[in-house]
Scaffold this motif. Structure first.
Motif, PDB file in Angstrom:
ATOM      1  N   GLN A 173       0.618  -1.778  -0.113  1.00  0.00           N
ATOM      2  CA  GLN A 173      -0.028  -0.010   0.029  1.00  0.00           C
ATOM      3  C   GLN A 173       1.081   1.218  -0.331  1.00  0.00           C
ATOM      4  N   PHE A 174       2.086   0.741   0.038  1.00  0.00           N
ATOM      5  CA  PHE A 174       2.999   2.415   0.448  1.00  0.00           C
ATOM      6  C   PHE A 174       4.066   2.475  -0.546  1.00  0.00           C
ATOM      7  N   ARG A 175       4.327   1.154  -1.054  1.00  0.00           N
ATOM      8  CA  ARG A 175       5.379   0.766  -1.839  1.00  0.00           C
ATOM      9  C   ARG A 175       6.283   2.037  -2.633  1.00  0.00           C
ATOM     10  N   VAL A 176       4.905   2.371  -3.691  1.00  0.00           N
ATOM     11  CA  VAL A 176       5.231   3.832  -4.436  1.00  0.00           C
ATOM     12  C   VAL A 176       5.543   4.737  -3.865  1.00  0.00           C
ATOM     13  N   TYR A 177       4.842   5.432  -2.395  1.00  0.00           N
ATOM     14  CA  TYR A 177       5.400   6.003  -2.150  1.00  0.00           C
ATOM     15  C   TYR A 177       7.416   6.803  -2.008  1.00  0.00           C
TER      16      TYR A 177
END
Length: 649
Positions: A143-147
């Motif tokens: 859920q947060f990898r892209v950020y």
């Protein structure tokens, strides 16, 4: 914002002059802590990504966006505030990611303690972020990898830069900031005025010199005439008669002796009579019937051909190939298109230009560097562009007609299509659009066939529809009779009460817009009419046929031709495959610019003005033209993919 420092100096000078020392101190203090950084994009980016985020100054980061929201709160476009709010959320997420990457989970917890409630009220998307400080390795969480990626960070910086650049370029400046630019404008105008006065003095001196030479020539001719008269009238008549026969012989070798004696009479010894006179390029200029009509008094204003010149109203009129080149004050070339230009038009104010090309794109741009480029845009229509027209009042809407029956209304300030209309399937090609100069309506001329590679004469049937620009719905269809030929060009008079329309059968139709009925019409050309314009005083109307013939028709004496020209030598069948022959009239009505199959276009001097001009050359045919609504500046679009703006002296 280059005038910001100059404006600040003016404020300081005024406060000192009035003795407002306390206000001056407060002003200096505010300048030292200028949170908006003078609206300079690079400084704002450095403040966000090099100061507030690395130094964990979350409170100042939130305050910065509150400041910008207050600045933009007066904007009518809610999309600006919505975009700013989304960018604020992304930058705060970047702040959290940086804190976690730096091992400062305490700063994340502190951030949610201060701003958590506010974030939840604005968006429920923030709920998962409350758990991020308690995750063991959030950079690997799906859920947060892209950020945590470098690509997301770079994309965020670019989005922030583009947003603030667009906003600050389009911001309406206060009057104080315009003082510097107005000062520069006044200085430039004074310089131009001085140059024009010098030019005027030179022209006046030249005119006086020519008048002196003319007087000397007249006195010399008078002396010669007296000498010739004393030598005998009979000898003169004999000489003229002989020279007349010699002059007519080469052009009339196929005529009988009786015809020769009748046509080459001594009363008009200098006029060359022929069954057909041709130019050096082989094009027909005038038939014998036309010349005979001018001799017999049918049309005293018709131009007469003398070797390489025309004679009109006693004046020599050069052929288009011999027109002198325009004296250009400046010329700007727009190279944004990748295919031949089909349409180009100034906006009602003249500040912006819309140009269309064969590839189905419309580009909005400006030639004047002093005008904001905030309206510049590229519009992809997905179909061939057949027509363009600007709204006359607000200068904010551009109408675009396409070959698939589409009519798009583009808002240049919002930079989006505000309405997308469609004609009926029976009339898929929108050949022309015209906005009323007074009412919030426009008229579309659609045909049952596309222009394509066919002739303009083969466009099928016509449909004239009146549309409401408030509701964007069709109001009525103007009557044209059964199976009417396609309408190619439209124009309104100054108050929008009369609409003129030209057709492929050579007819001109006039409509009363208040009654929605045709009030008159007359056959104007033997071929299709490709362009139609009201004269400046609206007592006449100009028509351009597909064969290159131009007529100025009287509206007070219907059917009477006030002025005419033939520019068939400049017609080109190759360019007509993707555009129609077009003309544009200068604001004062004295100069008429016409498209050309050549690299130069002719500029005709209407009626009382004899010789015309030629435009500066493109590298291919000139396919579309327009005049500035108030200045001596014209547009030429070309098959070489360029559009040129030329200001003439």
């Amino acid at each position: 914002m280059e005038n910001m420092q100059y404006a600040e100096e003016l404020v300081r000078e005024y406060l000192v002059f009035r003795g407002f020392t306390n206000t001056l101190q407060a002003f200096e203090t505010e300048l030292c802590t200028d949170i908006g950084k003078g609206f300079q994009v690079n400084k704002i980016l450095d403040l966000i990504f090099a100061v507030y985020i690395p130094k964990f100054q979350a409170e100042k980061l939130v305050g910065l966006f509150s400041f910008f929201k207050q600045c933009f709160s007066s904007w009518s476009e809610t999309v600006v505030l919505d975009t700013l709010s989304k960018l604020e959320g992304s930058i705060l997420q970047c702040y959290i990611v940086h804190a976690l990457q730096s091992g400062r989970k305490d700063k994340v917890v502190e951030f949610f303690g201060m701003n958590g409630n506010d974030r939840l009220l604005k968006s429920y998307d923030w709920i998962p972020w409350f758990a991020i400080p308690y995750l063991k390795n959030p950079s690997l969480d799906p859920q947060f990898r892209v950020y945590f990626s470098k690509e997301w960070y770079e994309a965020l910086r670019l989005s922030v830069r583009n947003f603030f650049s667009e906003i600050f370029n389009g911001t309406r400046l206060p009057a104080l900031l315009k003082i510097s630019s107005e000062k520069n404008t006044i200085s430039r105008l004074k310089k131009d005025n001085k140059h024009l006065n010098l030019k005027l003095s030179q022209l006046q001196a030249l005119l006086e010199e020519k008048e002196v030479q003319s007087g000397q020539s007249k006195r010399s001719m008078g002396a010669t005439t007296s000498s010739t008269t004393s030598s005998g009238v009979d000898d003169e008549n004999l000489h003229l008669s002989t020279s007349s026969e010699e002059q007519c012989a080469p052009a009339t070798a196929h005529l009988s002796k009786r015809e020769l004696s009748e046509e080459c009479s001594a009363t008009e010894p200098a006029q060359i009579i022929a069954s057909r006179v041709k130019s050096s390029s082989g094009h027909d200029l005038f038939s014998a019937s036309t010349l005979h009509a001018s001799y017999s008094g049918v049309d005293d204003t018709a131009p007469r051909f003398y070797g390489s010149h025309f004679i009109e109203n006693g004046r020599d009129v050069l052929r288009e190939e011999e027109f002198p080149e325009v004296s250009a004050e400046f010329q700007e070339t727009f190279l944004g298109h990748t295919s031949p230009i089909t349409r180009c038009q100034f906006s009602a104010s003249g500040n912006n230009i819309a140009s269309a090309s064969v590839d189905g794109t419309v580009r909005i741009w400006t030639y004047d560097s002093s005008i904001s480029a905030s309206r510049n845009a590229t519009i992809y229509c997905g179909a061939e562009i057949m027509s363009l027209d600007w709204e006359c009042k607000s200068d904010r809407l551009l109408l675009i007609g396409t070959a698939d029956g589409g009519i798009k209304a583009w808002n240049v300030d919002a930079k989006r299509v505000v309405c997308d209309l469609n004609t009926t399937e029976a009339f898929p090609s929108v050949l022309d659009l015209k906005c009323s100069p007074v009412e919030p309506i426009f008229v579309s001329a659609a045909s049952s066939r596309r222009l394509g590679s066919n002739s303009i004469d083969s466009l099928g049937y016509a449909s004239l529809t009146v549309w409401n620009m408030k509701t964007w719905k069709a109001m009525t269809v103007l009557p044209l009779g059964e199976d009417p030929p396609a309408i190619t060009s439209l124009c309104f008079n100054h108050n929008g009460k009369i609409l003129a329309a030209s057709a492929t059968d050579g007819m001109i139709h006039m409509f009363d817009m208040s009654a929605g009925l045709q009030i008159t019409g007359w056959p104007a050309h033997d071929t299709a009419i490709s362009s139609l314009l009201f004269g400046p005083d609206e007592t006449s109307i100009f028509s351009l046929g597909s064969d290159g013939k131009i007529f100025e028709w009287s509206l007070q004496n219907q059917g009477h031709v006030l002025w005419s020209r033939t520019c068939s030598r400049f017609s080109d069948h190759e360019t007509s495959k993707y555009c129609r022959h077009e003309m544009a009239l200068e604001a004062n009505g004295r100069q008429l610019l016409v498209t050309s199959g050549s690299v130069r276009a002719p500029i005709y001097q209407v009626r009382g003005h004899s010789n015309g001009l030629r435009t500066l050359p493109h590298s291919a045919a000139i396919t579309t033209v327009d005049w500035h609504p108030s200045l001596p500046i014209f547009l030429t679009g070309s098959a070489d993919n360029s559009v040129r703006v030329t200001s003439i002296l």
